[in-house]
Design an enzyme around this catalytic site. Structure first.
Site: not given
Ligand code: BGC
Ligand code: CA
Length: 299
Positions: A18, A204
């Site tokens: 991430e 996301d």
């Molecule tokens: C989160 C995860 C999550 C994913 C899906 C990410 O930003 O940190 O924990 O499962 O997004 O929404």
């Molecule tokens: Ca994320």
């Protein structure tokens, strides 16, 4: 016509890779593994990765003007001394809650560190709703809470003229915009920009390009979308060889490459065998568009 190429560049998989940020001075990609509790830097020159552990889940990492990095870790904003591999608490958030953690964050064009929280997950993307909030850390280390009632705080960025703030609360399955006041860092006038289609997955992480369009990674969608926030339309879809694409940032020479992070957490053995690159980081080149350099925390 440019031809788009997708390469797997960081081959050590992350549970939840991430928060990628390009560091121009060293040509490195900075990122986190949230549940792997790690901050990493991958050098595009040597292709080597250096990492350090965090104490608990780390949602995001950003550069700091005075050197080192800032992170949103657990429920604290903290400073990272990369040389010493040490972490110092700067401020606590969600002090009235016991089961939340920081997720995505980014620095605004004035140097404020924005980051949001979410309820702890039972399974990926399954949380107790409305437990999260959006915060910003100011240069003087004071914290502003912008709003609460967030399900799963995620991607954010600012328009090129700094008049708008774009935001994703993942479980709302949409991209939202706010008016942004660069002088004060205040956000207002919330509205919907784009609603995801069923097969696009869960919105996301995201970043803006030099033409003011947004690139959004879709978790469980195996793709990034290019969205025009002015018209609310999808301009382009780029598919990746893994389903859990989590975030993206521009980097490389003149910011012409899009780096896309991914996750493998929550996949069973069969799914991992089908997607051996799950959790790796990809470089998309040949998009014919550039990004902009990331901002650094001012405090
Ligand atoms: C989160 C995860 C999550 C994913 C899906 C990410 O930003 O940190 O924990 O499962 O997004 O929404
Ligand atoms: Ca994320």
């Amino acid at each position: 016509m440019s031809s788009i190429k997708v390469e797997c560049v960081v081959k050590e998989p992350n549970e939840i890779g991430e928060g990628p940020v390009w560091e121009e001075k060293d040509a490195t990609l900075l990122y986190v593994d949230i549940t792997g509790q790690r901050i990493s830097r991958w050098s595009s020159l040597t292709t080597q990765t250096e990492s350090m552990s965090t104490e608990t889940f780390v949602g995001c990492v950003v550069p700091r003007r005075s050197g080192g990095y800032m992170i949103g870790e657990g429920t604290r904003f903290a400073a990272v001394d990369w040389q010493k591999r040490s972490i110092t608490t700067i401020a606590h958030v969600d002090t009235d809650k016991s089961k939340t953690r920081f997720n995505d964050g980014k620095v605004d064009p004035a140097g404020r560190f924005f980051a949001g929280t979410m309820g702890l997950e039972v399974r990926p993307a399954e949380v107790e709703k409305k437990q999260g909030s959006l915060y910003s850390l100011q240069a003087d280390h004071s914290v502003i809470k912008h709003f609460d009632q967030v399900d799963l705080s995620n991607g954010m960025d600012w328009s090129l003229d700094h008049r708008y703030f774009y935001y994703i609360d993942s479980l709302k399955y949409m991209l939202e915009a706010f008016d942004y006041d660069m002088q004060t860092g205040a956000i207002s006038n919330r509205r919907t920009v784009y609603r995801l289609e069923k097969d696009e997955g869960i919105p996301d992480g995201m970043c803006i390009d030099a033409e003011g369009k947004l690139w959004m990674a879709c978790y469980n969608g195996g793709r990034v979308l290019r969205i025009d926030p002015q018209t609310g339309t999808r301009l382009q879809t780029v598919k990746l060889p893994v389903a859990k694409t989590t975030s993206c940032c521009f980097g490389g020479k003149d910011y012409t490459d899009l780096y896309v992070t991914s996750a493998y957490k929550g996949m069973d053995e069969e799914a991992r065998a089908q997607q051996p690159q799950a959790g790796c980081i990809f470089r998309v080149s040949g998009l014919g568009v550039k990004g902009i350099p990331p901002n650094s925390f001012a405090g």
